[in-house]
Design an enzyme around this catalytic site. Sequence first.
Site, PDB file in Angstrom:
ATOM      1  N   CYS A  82      -4.660  -9.069   4.640  1.00 21.46           N
ATOM      2  CA  CYS A  82      -4.645  -9.876   3.404  1.00 21.46           C
ATOM      3  C   CYS A  82      -4.645 -11.358   3.747  1.00 21.46           C
ATOM      4  O   CYS A  82      -5.591 -11.852   4.348  1.00 21.46           O
ATOM      5  CB  CYS A  82      -3.478  -9.460   2.504  1.00 21.46           C
ATOM      6  SG  CYS A  82      -3.643 -10.082   0.815  1.00 21.46           S
ATOM      7  N   HIS A 182      -4.450  -3.926   1.698  1.00 27.56           N
ATOM      8  CA  HIS A 182      -3.161  -3.659   2.352  1.00 27.56           C
ATOM      9  C   HIS A 182      -3.120  -2.213   2.864  1.00 27.56           C
ATOM     10  O   HIS A 182      -2.772  -1.316   2.095  1.00 27.56           O
ATOM     11  CB  HIS A 182      -2.018  -3.875   1.359  1.00 27.56           C
ATOM     12  CG  HIS A 182      -1.788  -5.314   1.026  1.00 27.56           C
ATOM     13  ND1 HIS A 182      -0.909  -6.101   1.725  1.00 27.56           N
ATOM     14  CD2 HIS A 182      -2.351  -6.108   0.090  1.00 27.56           C
ATOM     15  CE1 HIS A 182      -0.928  -7.325   1.231  1.00 27.56           C
ATOM     16  NE2 HIS A 182      -1.794  -7.360   0.238  1.00 27.56           N
ATOM     17  N   GLU A 184      -0.945  -0.878   4.629  1.00 26.45           N
ATOM     18  CA  GLU A 184       0.444  -0.378   4.553  1.00 26.45           C
ATOM     19  C   GLU A 184       0.803   0.105   3.149  1.00 26.45           C
ATOM     20  O   GLU A 184       1.851   0.699   2.940  1.00 26.45           O
ATOM     21  CB  GLU A 184       1.421  -1.462   5.032  1.00 26.45           C
ATOM     22  CG  GLU A 184       1.708  -2.597   4.053  1.00 26.45           C
ATOM     23  CD  GLU A 184       0.613  -3.662   3.968  1.00 26.45           C
ATOM     24  OE1 GLU A 184      -0.490  -3.443   4.517  1.00 26.45           O
ATOM     25  OE2 GLU A 184       0.849  -4.715   3.339  1.00 26.45           O
TER      26      GLU A 184
END
Lengths: 200, 251
Positions: A82, A182, A184
């Site tokens: 990001c 993202h 994650e």
Amino acid sequence: MSNIIGLINYGIAGNIHSIKKAIEKAGGIVKIINHATEFESVGKIVIPGVGSFKDAMSELEKDGLITPLKEAIKSKPTLGICLGMQILATLGFEYGKTEGLDVIKAEVKPMLVDAKVPHMGFNTIDVIAPNKVLEGLENEEFYFMHSYEVVNYTNIASLSDYAGHKFVSSVHFNNIYGVQFHPEKSRQAGIKLFQNFIAL
Amino acid sequence: MNTRIIAKLDVKPPYVVKPVHFEGLRKIGTPLELAQKYYDQGADEVIYIDIVASLYQREILFDEIEKAANALFIPFGVGGGVQTIEDFSKLFHVGADKVILNTYAVQKNPDIINKAAEIFGNQAVVVNIEAKKWDTWWECYTDCGRIRSGKDVLAWVKEVEQRGAGEIILQSVDHDGRQRGFDKELAKKVVESVQIPVVVTSGAGSLENIKELIEYAKPSGVAIASLLHYNKYTINDIKEYLRSVGIKVSK
């Protein structure tokens, strides 16, 4: 080379908890990097990013991390996430004009789109130039949460479409990878991306 | 763009509860159990709101939040009792991706929105609105639908956007927990008033209610609590249904 992944911790804006957790879930070992001296012990670098381009660069500078980070990026496989991908660029235009790490020749500008911004939610990626980090993930969805985008870049790995607007969703250049989304926060597909990065 | 389907946990620590009309709490389970359950069902995000922190004027309970965060590999929005930049920092540190403001910003200090957006980025600052309908307008309420603010919802949403909020969660004091459909007029007006994403909640009683809301108001996301808590539907059931009626949702 050490197999440990160095996760850059800069300032109060760094949201590193969820990235650390996801890398560990993917089977990686994480070392949080707070100081210039800690780069030596890691084999790979992950640059997270929450906050603004300007704040991110000033925090890195304050912590004396810019020079050692640029040095480490030259040889170690690096993944920017990001804002962590955006600051790899030459210039950013969030809260004024700020110089980035200048590792990739690009600028970061507000998304110009006739739709709600920030662009938030799961979206697909269209792989333009396949690479090892994106391997097996061509048909997956990833979570995006951003108002700015990388422009003027030639080493595009994938594009995504938001309300008819095509933007760069990932880049790849030598040992450097950057994803606008993202991993994650992208369920199993994101864990798989970290596994690919760990396997590099 | 896919409409996000979000699971909402109203928490009165240590339990997720379901207020009816913002009153009469029923215990549903722990935040960790439910976060895990809705993640497994395919939720696009989970929202956690400590519904009594502001009212009781007590500290945010970070341990509970961290436990739930650890179960999730999707975005996690957390709110309830947030008053300082340090609260934001600590919440991000225990695993929140977005921090949700309401009472403090509405009643005391709206500048916290500007400050937080500048430090953490707009995308991480969410403003929650508890709207109460009057004859010709909607008023912002706080403290779990108990306290009036005198602020007009449609003016306030524009103000928070101006100040740098990246997203709005829109609740209806009148419709919350009743499972009789959303306040669609309110939703449409708010969505059309701002450029930032709006997540609408309060009122889903059937799959048709959700479809009608999305078609009428075009929100960026819908947050659901009761329908999920009482196992009437799973997130996957909802997504499958929406896909079958031509509404785009993620996998």
